[in-house]
Design an enzyme around this catalytic site. Structure first.
Site, PDB file in Angstrom:
ATOM      1  N   LEU A 157       0.818  -1.214   0.000  1.00  0.00           N
ATOM      2  CA  LEU A 157       0.000   0.000   0.000  1.00  0.00           C
ATOM      3  C   LEU A 157       0.852   1.264   0.000  1.00  0.00           C
ATOM      4  CD1 LEU A 157      -2.640  -1.312   2.516  1.00  0.00           C
ATOM      5  CD2 LEU A 157      -3.184  -0.468   0.220  1.00  0.00           C
ATOM      6  N   SER A 159      -6.286   0.111  10.607  1.00  0.00           N
ATOM      7  CA  SER A 159      -7.003  -1.019  10.028  1.00  0.00           C
ATOM      8  C   SER A 159      -8.395  -1.043  10.632  1.00  0.00           C
ATOM      9  CB  SER A 159      -6.265  -2.312  10.375  1.00  0.00           C
ATOM     10  OG  SER A 159      -7.091  -3.433  10.112  1.00  0.00           O
ATOM     11  N   TYR A 175      -1.871  -7.487  16.599  1.00  0.00           N
ATOM     12  CA  TYR A 175      -2.176  -6.522  15.529  1.00  0.00           C
ATOM     13  C   TYR A 175      -3.385  -5.664  15.884  1.00  0.00           C
ATOM     14  CZ  TYR A 175      -3.055  -4.835  10.730  1.00  0.00           C
ATOM     15  OH  TYR A 175      -3.257  -4.057   9.601  1.00  0.00           O
ATOM     16  N   ASN A 211      -0.884 -10.036   4.111  1.00  0.00           N
ATOM     17  CA  ASN A 211      -1.884 -11.106   4.276  1.00  0.00           C
ATOM     18  C   ASN A 211      -1.694 -12.203   3.231  1.00  0.00           C
ATOM     19  OD1 ASN A 211      -2.979  -9.893   1.930  1.00  0.00           O
ATOM     20  ND2 ASN A 211      -4.227  -8.528   3.171  1.00  0.00           N
TER      21      ASN A 211
END
Ligand code: NAP
Length: 233
Positions: free
Chosen positions: A13, A135, A158, A194
């Protein structure tokens, strides 16, 4: 010339946000803990992309990056705190404090290190902006709502690092009213984070990062948004 620094911009990203911001006319410094990977990425992006060696877990590296920016451009307009790790998706019973600390060192303390070092450069900008890349998994509101997608995911490192990043964003926004400070959720995006299982492309995921990197001095601050709009904290 709008000068932008994106941490962890050698791939995923961060790299895509860099590509889109270069198209928008920014000069983009690609933060990369491995300068060779950063140079490779900068070569792919072409004119306007510059590499800045930067490991967000290393105080000396962060200080050196700030010194280099101070010496070469003297200010910073946009800081995108994007570098992040997932940690292992450990079962709760198997999760030690050390497992959590390792993820926090990058996802939360890394943002504190970089932000603290860069604020003096941002304060030399006419329209300073910080975008923290969080996120949806950091949303306490969504995690506690059984109707929400992903509320069944149970893992500590996370998720808690991103919840803390959301709060950190609000605290920075209050501490620095002259800086637009927002936090974004790119959504589930196919990247190495991921194992490329994400359902969005990086072009789609990076859009909200780019949109919030381009807010003006009268734009929002202390908001948490995704590509579809505001998110519950
Ligand atoms: P990615 O492809 O794995 O990229 C992560 C980037 O962070 C890489 O450039 C990596 O560098 C860098 N990084 C990791 N540790 C670092 C450190 N100590 N210092 C400097 N850079 C470091 O993952 P991504 O999906 O693009 O993730 C970018 C951000 O989006 C993360 O904050 C992540 O939590 C967030 N996010 C992602 C998704 C998704 O579905 N992908 C969803 C929501 C939020 P190396 O190449 O050297 O490892």
């Amino acid at each position: 010339m709008t000068v932008t620094l994106i941490t962890g911009a050698n791939k995923g990203l961060g790299l895509e946000a860099a590509r889109q911001l270069l198209l928008a006319g920014h000069t983009v410094y690609l933060g990369a803990r491995d300068p060779a990977k950063g140079s490779e990425a900068a070569d792919r992006l072409g004119a306007g992309a510059r590499v800045l060696p930067l490991d967000v877990t290393d105080d000396e590296s962060v200080a050196a990056a700030a010194s280099e920016l101070a010496a070469t451009v003297g200010h910073l307009d946009v800081l995108v705190n994007n570098a992040g790790i997932s940690g292992d998706w450990l079962q709760v019973a198997d999760t030690s404090a050390g497992d959590v600390a390792r993820v926090f060192d990058t996802n939360l303390f890394g943002v504190v290190r970089v932000t603290q070092a860069m604020v003096p450069l941002l304060q030399r900008s006419d329209a300073p902006v910080i975008v923290n890349v969080s996120s949806g998994l950091g949303s306490i509101g969504m995690a506690a709502d059984p109707e929400r997608e992903w509320s069944g995911l149970v893992s500590i490192p996370y998720t808690t690092s991103k919840s803390a990043l959301n709060m950190l964003t609000v605290q920075y926004a209050k501490a620095y009213p002259e800086i637009r400070v927002n936090v974004v959720d790119p959504g589930y995006t196919a990247t190495d984070l991921n194992y490329n299982t994400g359902t969005q492309t990086v072009e789609e995921g990076a859009a909200v990062i780019v949109r919030m990197a381009c807010v003006g001095p009268d734009g929002p601050t202390a908001t948490y948004v995704g590509n579809e709009g505001p998110l519950p904290w």
